[in-house]
Motif scaffolding. Structure first.
Motif, PDB file in Angstrom:
ATOM      1  N   THR A   2     -64.331 -48.749 -16.861  1.00 43.54           N
ATOM      2  CA  THR A   2     -63.876 -48.402 -15.579  1.00 43.54           C
ATOM      3  C   THR A   2     -65.254 -47.722 -15.225  1.00 43.54           C
ATOM      4  OG1 THR A   2     -61.915 -48.337 -15.432  1.00 43.54           O
ATOM      5  CG2 THR A   2     -62.782 -47.034 -13.737  1.00 43.54           C
ATOM      6  N   ILE A   3     -65.425 -46.778 -16.026  1.00 36.64           N
ATOM      7  CA  ILE A   3     -66.514 -45.765 -16.201  1.00 36.64           C
ATOM      8  C   ILE A   3     -67.768 -45.977 -15.929  1.00 36.64           C
ATOM      9  CG2 ILE A   3     -68.600 -43.459 -17.273  1.00 36.64           C
ATOM     10  CD1 ILE A   3     -65.311 -43.167 -18.238  1.00 36.64           C
ATOM     11  N   ALA A   4     -67.895 -46.875 -17.108  1.00 36.99           N
ATOM     12  CA  ALA A   4     -69.550 -48.090 -17.325  1.00 36.99           C
ATOM     13  C   ALA A   4     -69.573 -48.907 -16.225  1.00 36.99           C
ATOM     14  CB  ALA A   4     -69.305 -48.894 -18.654  1.00 36.99           C
ATOM     15  N   CYS A   5     -68.950 -49.134 -15.113  1.00 36.83           N
ATOM     16  CA  CYS A   5     -69.208 -50.569 -13.840  1.00 36.83           C
ATOM     17  C   CYS A   5     -68.922 -48.949 -12.544  1.00 36.83           C
ATOM     18  CB  CYS A   5     -67.257 -50.915 -13.367  1.00 36.83           C
ATOM     19  SG  CYS A   5     -67.265 -52.017 -14.170  1.00 36.83           S
ATOM     20  N   PRO A  11     -76.141 -49.469  -8.882  1.00 39.32           N
ATOM     21  CA  PRO A  11     -77.742 -49.422  -9.070  1.00 39.32           C
ATOM     22  C   PRO A  11     -78.683 -50.501  -9.388  1.00 39.32           C
ATOM     23  CG  PRO A  11     -76.649 -47.211 -10.306  1.00 39.32           C
ATOM     24  CD  PRO A  11     -75.263 -48.516  -9.585  1.00 39.32           C
ATOM     25  N   PHE A  12     -77.201 -51.364 -10.005  1.00 40.15           N
ATOM     26  CA  PHE A  12     -77.394 -52.908 -11.179  1.00 40.15           C
ATOM     27  C   PHE A  12     -77.787 -53.526  -9.533  1.00 40.15           C
ATOM     28  CE2 PHE A  12     -77.312 -57.256 -11.662  1.00 40.15           C
ATOM     29  CZ  PHE A  12     -78.010 -57.277 -12.891  1.00 40.15           C
ATOM     30  N   ALA A  46     -59.880 -47.228 -11.072  1.00 31.76           N
ATOM     31  CA  ALA A  46     -59.864 -45.823 -11.375  1.00 31.76           C
ATOM     32  C   ALA A  46     -58.805 -44.996 -10.846  1.00 31.76           C
ATOM     33  CB  ALA A  46     -60.923 -45.407 -10.743  1.00 31.76           C
ATOM     34  N   ASN A  47     -57.644 -45.533 -10.080  1.00 29.80           N
ATOM     35  CA  ASN A  47     -56.573 -45.479  -9.442  1.00 29.80           C
ATOM     36  C   ASN A  47     -56.487 -44.240  -8.097  1.00 29.80           C
ATOM     37  OD1 ASN A  47     -54.928 -46.381 -11.530  1.00 29.80           O
ATOM     38  ND2 ASN A  47     -55.430 -44.873 -13.057  1.00 29.80           N
ATOM     39  N   ILE A  48     -57.646 -45.166  -7.365  1.00 32.45           N
ATOM     40  CA  ILE A  48     -57.771 -44.285  -5.789  1.00 32.45           C
ATOM     41  C   ILE A  48     -56.977 -45.127  -5.609  1.00 32.45           C
ATOM     42  CG2 ILE A  48     -59.572 -44.230  -4.605  1.00 32.45           C
ATOM     43  CD1 ILE A  48     -61.822 -44.496  -6.334  1.00 32.45           C
ATOM     44  N   GLY A  49     -56.370 -43.984  -4.170  1.00 32.01           N
ATOM     45  CA  GLY A  49     -55.210 -44.234  -3.758  1.00 32.01           C
ATOM     46  C   GLY A  49     -55.862 -45.447  -2.498  1.00 32.01           C
ATOM     47  N   VAL A  50     -54.609 -46.080  -2.210  1.00 26.98           N
ATOM     48  CA  VAL A  50     -54.963 -47.394  -1.136  1.00 26.98           C
ATOM     49  C   VAL A  50     -55.306 -46.249  -0.082  1.00 26.98           C
ATOM     50  CG1 VAL A  50     -53.952 -48.756   0.380  1.00 26.98           C
ATOM     51  CG2 VAL A  50     -53.332 -48.737  -2.227  1.00 26.98           C
ATOM     52  N   ALA A 167     -66.226 -37.066 -13.760  1.00 26.18           N
ATOM     53  CA  ALA A 167     -64.462 -35.595 -14.135  1.00 26.18           C
ATOM     54  C   ALA A 167     -64.435 -36.964 -14.876  1.00 26.18           C
ATOM     55  CB  ALA A 167     -63.662 -36.202 -12.474  1.00 26.18           C
ATOM     56  N   GLN A 168     -63.741 -37.815 -15.315  1.00 28.06           N
ATOM     57  CA  GLN A 168     -63.001 -38.699 -16.725  1.00 28.06           C
ATOM     58  C   GLN A 168     -64.252 -39.033 -17.003  1.00 28.06           C
ATOM     59  OE1 GLN A 168     -62.754 -43.327 -15.479  1.00 28.06           O
ATOM     60  NE2 GLN A 168     -61.311 -42.031 -13.970  1.00 28.06           N
ATOM     61  N   LEU A 169     -65.061 -38.565 -17.177  1.00 30.68           N
ATOM     62  CA  LEU A 169     -66.341 -37.980 -18.817  1.00 30.68           C
ATOM     63  C   LEU A 169     -65.690 -35.964 -19.131  1.00 30.68           C
ATOM     64  CD1 LEU A 169     -69.918 -39.224 -18.219  1.00 30.68           C
ATOM     65  CD2 LEU A 169     -67.779 -39.680 -19.698  1.00 30.68           C
ATOM     66  N   SER A 170     -64.770 -35.328 -19.006  1.00 28.49           N
ATOM     67  CA  SER A 170     -65.154 -34.755 -19.183  1.00 28.49           C
ATOM     68  C   SER A 170     -63.166 -34.526 -19.753  1.00 28.49           C
ATOM     69  CB  SER A 170     -65.506 -33.044 -18.382  1.00 28.49           C
ATOM     70  OG  SER A 170     -65.488 -33.844 -16.756  1.00 28.49           O
TER      71      SER A 170
END
Length: 170
Positions: A2-5, A11-12, A46-50, A167-170
């Motif tokens: 998910t982080i990579a996406c 940007p791509f 990423a479990n972002i709420g609806v 945040a997911q990286l830390s």
């Protein structure tokens, strides 16, 4: 994954749109479609709420409404309107959206001045052999996808999606 996406997709797609607009004066619809579809998939992964996803879509709807009016008045191209809308969904209703739109405006103004300068010196540029895309000199429009891409690159690090990735990286 998910982080990579989150880090790669916007940007791509922006880079692809900018190069396409520079060399063809068109932005393929599939770039905007990929941005919209990828946002939904990445946001769900990423479990972002609806509700939060809905706010991102609402922001894009507002930007689309403004862009549609500009397109109807022949002020903005259709590809530019779709790309700006598709990018907006990645920023949502956040301060980073305002930053994105301000950056796009600034880069758009600078791009317009640069293109007008190039066009006013077309003969000297052609005589000197400087490699400039021919459409940039002859088309009557500005490849605003470049400004949208630059604005996106400048504002994306402070966007909610990138903050989520950090945040997911830390």
């Amino acid at each position: 994954m998910t982080i990579a996406c989150i880090v790669v997709i916007l940007p791509f797609c922006l880079a692809l749109a900018a190069f396409s607009d520079l060399f063809t004066m068109a932005i393929p619809n599939r770039i905007s479609a990929i941005l919209l579809g990828a946002f939904i998939i990445v946001a769900l992964l990423a479990n972002i709420g609806v509700g939060q996803i809905g706010l991102h879509i609402a922001a894009a709807a507002v930007v689309f409404a403004v862009c549609f009016c500009l397109f109807a008045a022949s002020i903005m191209g259709g590809g530019d309107a779709k790309l700006l809308t598709a990018c907006t969904v990645w920023f949502g209703l956040d301060a980073s959206l305002v930053a994105f739109l301000v950056y796009v405006s600034i880069f758009g103004g600078l791009l317009t001045l640069a293109v007008l300068f190039l066009r006013s010196h077309e003969n000297a540029i052609l005589a000197s052999g400087i490699p400039v895309p021919q459409l940039l000199l002859t088309a009557k429009k500005i490849p605003y996808g470049i400004a949208i891409a630059l604005g996106g690159f400048a504002a994306y690090p402070s966007s909610p999606m990138m903050q989520l990735a950090f945040a997911q990286l830390s």
